[in-house]
Design an enzyme around this catalytic site. Structure first.
Site, PDB file in Angstrom:
ATOM      1  N   HIS A   1       1.158  -1.152   0.091  1.00  0.00           N
ATOM      2  CA  HIS A   1      -0.591   0.221  -0.298  1.00  0.00           C
ATOM      3  C   HIS A   1       0.836   0.888  -0.271  1.00  0.00           C
ATOM      4  O   HIS A   1       0.345   1.764  -0.563  1.00  0.00           O
ATOM      5  CB  HIS A   1      -1.059  -0.039   1.081  1.00  0.00           C
ATOM      6  CG  HIS A   1      -1.529   1.034   1.254  1.00  0.00           C
ATOM      7  ND1 HIS A   1      -2.631   2.021   0.638  1.00  0.00           N
ATOM      8  CD2 HIS A   1      -1.334   2.365   2.359  1.00  0.00           C
ATOM      9  CE1 HIS A   1      -3.207   2.848   0.098  1.00  0.00           C
ATOM     10  NE2 HIS A   1      -2.055   3.556   1.693  1.00  0.00           N
TER      11      HIS A   1
ATOM     12  N   HIS B   1       2.560  12.176   0.260  1.00  0.00           N
ATOM     13  CA  HIS B   1       3.030  11.552   0.950  1.00  0.00           C
ATOM     14  C   HIS B   1       4.732  11.140   0.992  1.00  0.00           C
ATOM     15  O   HIS B   1       4.627  10.360   2.203  1.00  0.00           O
ATOM     16  CB  HIS B   1       2.650  10.165   1.377  1.00  0.00           C
ATOM     17  CG  HIS B   1       0.655   9.596   1.735  1.00  0.00           C
ATOM     18  ND1 HIS B   1       0.114   9.568   1.129  1.00  0.00           N
ATOM     19  CD2 HIS B   1       0.257  10.490   3.284  1.00  0.00           C
ATOM     20  CE1 HIS B   1      -1.545   9.809   2.245  1.00  0.00           C
ATOM     21  NE2 HIS B   1      -1.073  10.155   3.085  1.00  0.00           N
TER      22      HIS B   1
END
Length: 268
Positions: A150, A159
């Site tokens: 993920h 991110h």
């Protein structure tokens, strides 16, 4: 996605995690399973096996529910496990890795509760995941090795890099000549290469919450081959000597394409 699936006559589908927003499932009978999965992916071409990993948002709910065989009884195309291997053909193996427990911040987040059943004690769990992956990669005789998780390793999205994976997972991928690392987490589509390894990093996180307008890349700009801050998906066409990866927008228009070629294993 359904139209492209029919055109390519796909064999299976991969979900890179965060399967149910915003906080996973509440249990095996949560109607979100049907509302966000069964009733959404109705195209005939998508009635194939789905292989899914857990994302951090899935861990915010009842993570064990997604792993339950009961959901497979509800919808036979659903399959979600923590870490597992799919021997898709003699030429390619897919290695799925549970990446959420690697991130330190989830264990100290005061605003969210995570379902760590089956993960604790954490250090033993992570050690076992890495040991099992390393052994499986070494034992694989396939010409292609693809790892799916993920969380990002390299990303220009919001991110960015996942430091814990860079430190602990990336060396194993490089040591075992992994060809592709495919992830979600960042809500975009991207293709990044590495100056010190033939490994390609592919983000397929354009299922929802895209169009964030964020781009962060502080390394060699030539490593970012493609970045799309929008919704979409990817496909892989794999033969013995070549992988071709297509990036599509939600209308099925090809935005980017690249291929990886290598000689077949020598027969001695």
């Amino acid at each position: 996605m359904g139209l492209i699936g029919a055109k390519l006559d796909i064999d299976f589908i991969i979900s890179t995690g965060d399967n149910f927003y915003d906080s996973g499932l509440t249990g095996e009978n949560d109607p979100a399973f049907e509302e966000s999965f069964t009733n959404i992916y109705t195209a005939p071409s998508l009635q194939k096996q789905w292989y899914s990993v857990l994302g951090n948002h899935d861990y915010r709910g009842n993570a064990l529910a997604q792993l339950s065989p009961f959901l497979r009884e509800k919808d036979s195309k659903w399959l979600c496990l923590r870490s597992f291997i799919v021997n898709a053909a003699e030429t390619v193996d897919f290695f799925f890795v549970d990446t959420t427990p690697f991130q330190d911040k989830y264990f100290s987040d005061p605003d969210q509760n995570y379902d760590w059943r089956g993960v604790l004690p954490r250090e033993k769990y992570l050690t076992d995941v890495l040991k099992d992956l390393d052994l499986a990669l070494k034992e694989s005789t396939s010409n292609w090795k693809i790892v799916v998780g993920h969380h990002t390793i390299k990303s220009a999205g919001s991110h960015g890099e996942t430091l814990e994976l860079v430190q602990k997972l990336l060396p194993i991928l490089q040591a075992n000549n992994v060809d592709l690392y495919i992830n979600g987490h960042d809500h975009c589509l991207e293709h990044i290469t590495s100056s010190d390894s033939p490994l390609h990093f592919v983000t397929s996180g354009g299922g929802s919450k895209a169009w964030r307008g964020e781009y962060h890349w502080m390394h060699d700009p030539n490593e970012v081959k493609f970045y799309y801050d929008g919704q979409g998906f990817i496909s892989l066409e794999i033969t013995e000597s070549e992988i071709v990866i297509f990036f599509y927008d939600i209308d099925g228009i090809v935005l980017h394409k690249f291929n990886v070629v290598k000689p077949l294993h020598a027969v001695l």
